[in-house]
Design an enzyme around this catalytic site. Structure first.
Site, short mmCIF file in Angstrom:
data_model
loop_
_atom_site.label_atom_id
_atom_site.label_comp_id
_atom_site.label_asym_id
_atom_site.label_seq_id
_atom_site.Cartn_x
_atom_site.Cartn_y
_atom_site.Cartn_z
N GLY A 77 40.68 37.90 35.58
CA GLY A 77 38.95 37.55 35.60
C GLY A 77 38.66 36.52 35.46
O GLY A 77 37.92 35.83 36.21
N ASP A 78 39.34 35.38 34.66
CA ASP A 78 38.20 34.60 34.76
C ASP A 78 38.77 33.34 35.68
O ASP A 78 37.89 32.66 35.94
CB ASP A 78 38.66 33.92 33.41
CG ASP A 78 37.64 34.45 31.74
OD1 ASP A 78 36.80 34.32 32.34
OD2 ASP A 78 38.15 34.40 30.61
N LEU A 79 40.03 33.76 36.18
CA LEU A 79 40.53 32.61 36.64
C LEU A 79 40.09 32.97 38.23
O LEU A 79 40.09 31.84 38.64
CB LEU A 79 42.27 31.87 36.69
CG LEU A 79 42.58 32.05 35.14
CD1 LEU A 79 43.91 32.01 35.58
CD2 LEU A 79 42.19 30.48 35.45
#
Lengths: 412, 412
Positions: free
Chosen positions: B181-183
């Site tokens: 999700g962060d990437l």
């Protein structure tokens, strides 16, 4: 009326399957004109022959008429024009060379060596158009000798290390359920392509942009310092829980699962309050981050015990009321129907060019909301070869006789 | 000498943690000048305080001197300049406004509402620079009211449906071991930013670019027609094997695992030959794709039985010799050391600004190989506030007295 930010750019799309077509789908969604070149000898892009199909009566495992279209093509072909060219024939390659002269961008994901054999690799076409950006997506990159190593998504996942990041130590490898090798490379390919177009606009110089599926996914793996964490005693695979961030994990309520993440003192206090254990706030065992990490199993056990007797909605309400970050674990079917997500166009209904939309059939949107520019992922995919005549006559200026003669020669 | 494709672009970087800093890391790697604004009141980006740290003696759980730097910052801060600005102070916001006048791009990932409260949201700064591209990365997007919903990676994974794509039916949710999700959101943020810069160069119009972590990840989920596949009887979670593509799965050899993928007749024949069962080629049970799907359990059992008695190298050699796509399941430590991947700069050694490189410490590269442009992910990360004076004097033209006066007032 606003238009896409890539309005005016023309892309020649020589891609098939998933990784390449997803890259050109994004370029189309951003407003570029994407001309998809398909091989008549093989029935076009292999995605056209992936079951299931959308028919006049809805989904079917088998094609029932020429109007039917695979869900894969409905997804990946959106907003593209389709032309036929049998690139094994010299007449067709001549047409391709004319297209390249008119284009800003070429994207291809042929197997290694194929474009060179056909005489359509970057070295063979760069002189036609010095500003051309020519983007290749391959399993292992255009450098080095990879023989005929195959690059299916699961092969790339295995080699990249991602299969050993989920699950618990000693578990078998865990394949990600998304084809993440196929999906990440095209994102970097679009980044590389747009960067190179900006370079070309500044300098007049085109170039080759070479993206490897393995390299793209491995670079994401290398965004986390797994080695460094392991060497100081943080295990890589931690399964459901992450002790070093405790309380952190997925927990089972009576009617479903939720994820919880409370690594700071403030969040951890909210969790303890939510589960009715405010008495433990500030305790020796759970009062500091170090203490919670040391006693992670007990802390997670307390939360699991509390969750086991509660309905999901009740558990989440208690956690949210106390400021603890938590969310339900949703199915993909629930997730793609999230009204906030569909309102933002991050997921959109799929539309068959003739049969329209069938309830429940969704596809990826382009998850960027521009304040001025338009994004459009709603245009249907083309039928095979639908735009051959139009592109040859309008973009290339061929007359009817020339088109008929090419067709007669088997160029398309 | 060649330069990055974004040479000449200036980015004001108002990001912290992972998603935002990864976006600006990519912009820096592509050649943009990235000026990272850090809050002196909090010790800068939270990533500076993530254990472990690189010290003069190597990795350590705790910081031992001012020169030590967290591995997270060594990864995410590469190639950026760091300046201090306490944006709660009006003097600092005035400096920021001067920076915005000089910039092409702003990237921020503050929690919802914070930029508006500080008076540095897009609406507040757009008049300073009509060509400005202002990119926001947030958990749920800038539209709609999300209250104070938290957007840690695991929360986004839970909501996006990805946790229910791995594992087998009935299994607990499976968290991806990469913070996907962060990437993924930053990749779309870079795509949106570059597209908007191209629009600004064409039209003179800047704009806001708004990317949601949930939307970005859910859009990838929606690239696979999970709903459609389930509705025609293909289960979503299939664990180690994928019966509809049989033979397809991960198999255990004596000394390790391998992934195998042979859905076509040609590949399946290679697999049967490799496992010494050429007698089954063309058989009623395994001779066609439909037959193999119907008898997937038996087929996978035959392969597993063969693999169980063989060393990994031997099994892979037999599969490759027969043209069957197969690869070892590698650990992340093996994957980031792949010589092809490091040769292409897709993974690069991490370098501490003072202590240099320690063996085994790797970080993400920028997985795009340009034929003309340079990509550089090797520059070390800055120490906190290292470039404050230089940026204020050289880029903004402030004299020494003004800088001293701002410092005296607590602006940095």
């Amino acid at each position: 009326m606003s238009t896409g930010p890539l309005t005016g750019k023309t892309v020649i799309d020589l891609t098939t399957a998933l990784a390449g077509p997803y890259a050109t789908l994004l370029l189309a969604g951003l407003g570029a004109r994407v001309i998809k070149v398909e091989n008549p000898a093989r029935g076009g892009d292999t995605s056209r022959n992936n079951s299931p199909y959308v028919t006049a009566d809805g989904l079917s495992m088998r094609r029932t008429s020429d109007d039917d279209m695979s869900v894969s093509m409905m997804l990946r072909g959106r907003g593209k024009e389709s032309i036929l060219l049998d690139l094994k024939r010299p007449e067709s390659r001549e047409v391709l060379r004319d297209l390249v002269r008119e284009a800003d961008i070429v994207v291809e994901n042929y197997s290694a060596g194929v474009t060179a054999r056909l005489g359509i690799d970057y070295a063979s076409v760069r002189d036609l158009n010095p500003r051309l950006v020519y983007t290749s997506i391959s399993g292992f990159g255009a450098t080095g000798d990879h023989g005929d190593r195959k690059a299916m998504d699961t092969i790339i996942q295995a080699l990249s290390g991602v299969m050993m990041t989920a699950g618990e130590p000693g578990d078998p490898p865990v394949r990600f359920g998304l084809p993440i090798g196929d999906l990440v490379a095209p994102l970097f390919a679009v980044i590389g392509t747009l960067s190179a177009v900006m370079h070309a606009e500044r300098t007049g110089e085109g170039q080759h942009v070479d993206v490897s599926m393995l390299g793209a996914l491995t670079s994401l793996v290398a965004c986390e310092p797994f080695d460094a964490l392991e060497s100081v005693g943080f295990p890589l695979r931690t399964g459901t829980y992450v002790p070093r961030l405790a309380p952190f994990g997925t927990f089972r309520a009576v009617d479903g699962w939720f994820a919880l993440c409370g690594p700071t003192d403030q969040f951890a206090e909210g969790v303890l309050r939510a589960i009715g254990r405010a008495d433990l706030i500030g305790s020796a065992d759970f009062g500091t981050r170090d203490a919670r990490v040391a006693n992670a199993d007990r802390l997670h056990g307390l939360i699991a015990g509390w969750a086991a007797e509660r309905m999901l909605a009740e558990a989440l309400a208690a956690l949210h009321a106390n400021g603890a970050p938590a969310a339900p674990v949703r199915s993909t079917a629930e997730a793609v129907r999230d009204p906030d997500v569909t309102a933002r166009g991050e997921v959109v209904p799929l539309v068959h060019p003739k049969f329209g939309h069938f309830d429940g059939l969704y596809g990826s949107g382009l998850p960027v909301v521009f304040s001025r520019s338009l994004v459009d992922m709603s245009a249907p995919a083309p039928q095979l070869g639908e735009h051959t005549d139009a592109v040859l006559s309008e973009l290339l200026g061929y007359d009817e006789q020339r088109i008929a003669s090419l067709r007669g020669a088997g160029a398309f």
